[in-house]
Design a protein around this motif. Sequence first.
Motif, short mmCIF file in Angstrom:
data_model
loop_
_atom_site.label_atom_id
_atom_site.label_comp_id
_atom_site.label_asym_id
_atom_site.label_seq_id
_atom_site.Cartn_x
_atom_site.Cartn_y
_atom_site.Cartn_z
N HIS A 118 38.67 -17.17 -43.23
CA HIS A 118 39.32 -18.81 -42.42
C HIS A 118 38.56 -19.13 -42.84
N ARG A 119 36.80 -19.51 -42.63
CA ARG A 119 36.68 -21.03 -43.13
C ARG A 119 36.14 -21.77 -44.25
N VAL A 120 36.64 -20.22 -45.36
CA VAL A 120 36.93 -21.48 -46.50
C VAL A 120 38.86 -21.56 -46.43
N ALA A 121 39.56 -21.47 -46.16
CA ALA A 121 40.72 -22.14 -46.27
C ALA A 121 40.40 -22.98 -45.18
N GLU A 122 39.92 -22.97 -44.37
CA GLU A 122 39.87 -24.23 -44.44
C GLU A 122 39.00 -25.74 -44.84
N THR A 123 38.07 -25.01 -44.69
CA THR A 123 36.81 -25.88 -46.13
C THR A 123 37.03 -26.04 -47.48
N GLY A 124 37.42 -25.19 -47.93
CA GLY A 124 38.04 -25.01 -49.50
C GLY A 124 36.95 -24.72 -50.14
N ASN A 125 35.40 -24.97 -49.93
CA ASN A 125 34.02 -24.21 -49.47
C ASN A 125 33.14 -24.24 -49.29
N PHE A 126 33.34 -22.68 -50.52
CA PHE A 126 31.76 -21.47 -50.96
C PHE A 126 31.09 -21.84 -50.15
N THR A 127 30.11 -23.01 -50.17
CA THR A 127 28.75 -23.34 -50.46
C THR A 127 29.15 -24.27 -48.97
N GLN A 128 29.66 -24.53 -48.84
CA GLN A 128 29.76 -25.62 -46.51
C GLN A 128 29.74 -24.14 -46.01
N VAL A 129 30.12 -23.10 -46.13
CA VAL A 129 30.63 -21.76 -45.12
C VAL A 129 29.20 -20.84 -45.19
N ALA A 130 28.71 -21.03 -46.48
CA ALA A 130 27.11 -19.71 -46.52
C ALA A 130 27.13 -20.04 -45.95
N ARG A 131 26.36 -22.33 -45.89
CA ARG A 131 25.85 -22.38 -45.03
C ARG A 131 25.49 -22.81 -43.13
N LEU A 166 27.37 -20.42 -41.93
CA LEU A 166 27.32 -18.69 -41.68
C LEU A 166 25.56 -17.99 -41.75
N PHE A 167 25.54 -19.28 -42.36
CA PHE A 167 23.33 -18.47 -42.93
C PHE A 167 23.49 -17.00 -43.70
N LEU A 168 24.60 -17.53 -44.43
CA LEU A 168 24.67 -16.43 -45.59
C LEU A 168 23.95 -17.18 -47.30
N THR A 169 24.35 -16.57 -47.31
CA THR A 169 24.56 -17.23 -49.54
C THR A 169 25.72 -17.13 -49.40
N GLN A 170 25.71 -18.18 -50.28
CA GLN A 170 27.31 -18.31 -51.65
C GLN A 170 27.53 -16.88 -52.30
N PRO A 171 26.67 -15.78 -53.22
CA PRO A 171 26.91 -14.91 -53.47
C PRO A 171 27.62 -14.05 -52.47
N ALA A 172 27.21 -13.72 -51.14
CA ALA A 172 27.22 -13.00 -50.07
C ALA A 172 29.03 -13.38 -49.76
N ILE A 173 29.63 -14.71 -49.43
CA ILE A 173 30.74 -14.93 -49.22
C ILE A 173 31.30 -14.72 -50.13
N SER A 174 31.31 -14.88 -50.75
CA SER A 174 32.32 -14.64 -52.54
C SER A 174 32.35 -13.38 -52.35
N MET A 175 31.14 -12.25 -51.48
CA MET A 175 31.90 -10.94 -51.85
C MET A 175 32.00 -10.27 -50.65
N GLN A 176 32.02 -11.33 -49.93
CA GLN A 176 33.41 -11.06 -47.87
C GLN A 176 34.54 -11.15 -48.95
N ILE A 177 35.02 -12.21 -49.50
CA ILE A 177 36.38 -12.45 -49.98
C ILE A 177 36.79 -11.25 -50.81
N GLN A 178 35.74 -10.75 -51.97
CA GLN A 178 36.80 -9.77 -52.57
C GLN A 178 36.60 -8.96 -52.06
N ASN A 179 35.55 -8.10 -51.31
CA ASN A 179 35.91 -7.63 -50.79
C ASN A 179 37.03 -7.08 -49.49
N LEU A 180 37.91 -8.31 -48.67
CA LEU A 180 38.77 -8.53 -48.70
C LEU A 180 39.88 -8.81 -49.13
#
Length: 305
Positions: A10-23, A25-39
Amino acid sequence: MNIESLRAFHRVAETGNFTQVARELFLTQPAISMQIQNLEQSLGVVLFKRTCRSVRLTSEGELLYKYTQQIFGVLSELRNAFQEIGELQSGDLTIGATAIMGAYWLPFFVNSFHHRYPRIKIRMVICNSHKLADKLQNGELEIGFGGSSSGHPTLQQHFLHREPLILVAGKQSALAASHRMLQAADITRETMIMREQGARMTDKVAKWLKKHAPRANPPMIVTVDNMEVTKQMVIDGLGITALPRHAATRELENGALVPLPVKDFSMHTNYFLVTQPNTTFSRTTRAFLSTLFEHGVPIAEEMLH
């Protein structure tokens, strides 16, 4: 699919920015990418078109984004609603009471509570003591105010108040004009306006008359299931009645009703807060009980927490 993966999407869809969303949600960018891939694997679709310069939703991503807008919109409303309840800015309070308690004892406290928490919706359920106990027993009510509920031994009674009963007549009544100490036999010659047979107060007066005027015929009884109507009939000279003193405060002060001095007439009625044992009260109910406590009503402190 889980709520955290949906939140990341939801946040990546709104911002278009993986790095911003990682900050955020207090996660790393690879962790955000992994969540999207799993979804994406869970749904069997591609959700984003990725280039070196941008991230855009696919048509499937657009569809999921519409749903996540609804999901997180509802969660936000839910969070706000419970925050308001916690601050008593919204919610409902239901109070069970007998007619006399609801009309003459509780209004002061309800008014005090309403001024403090004006956005709380208040509902008062009026019924006799037996029905009140039934509603508490069945879980329809959290608290009830009335007479003894001895017929329901599993309920807890918390003593609140003892009120004297008085005999009253209209100011034009011959009894009121006599200015003498009356005997029980004098009462038996009058029409008495009372609650229906079986009502606690009616039974008390009947037993008193039988004890103190055993040879007299019982008085003529007019039954009225409404205290205000009863008082008006007495004021109009149709008979006399027995009632709790606090139910006639206004009429005694303005002289519309006159207390009758009757030898050995010394009775009272007890009022209770009735609850289920070991009840965990709602926030609004605890706040109302706190209002009573602050005004000196004997509410046990453990009921307020």
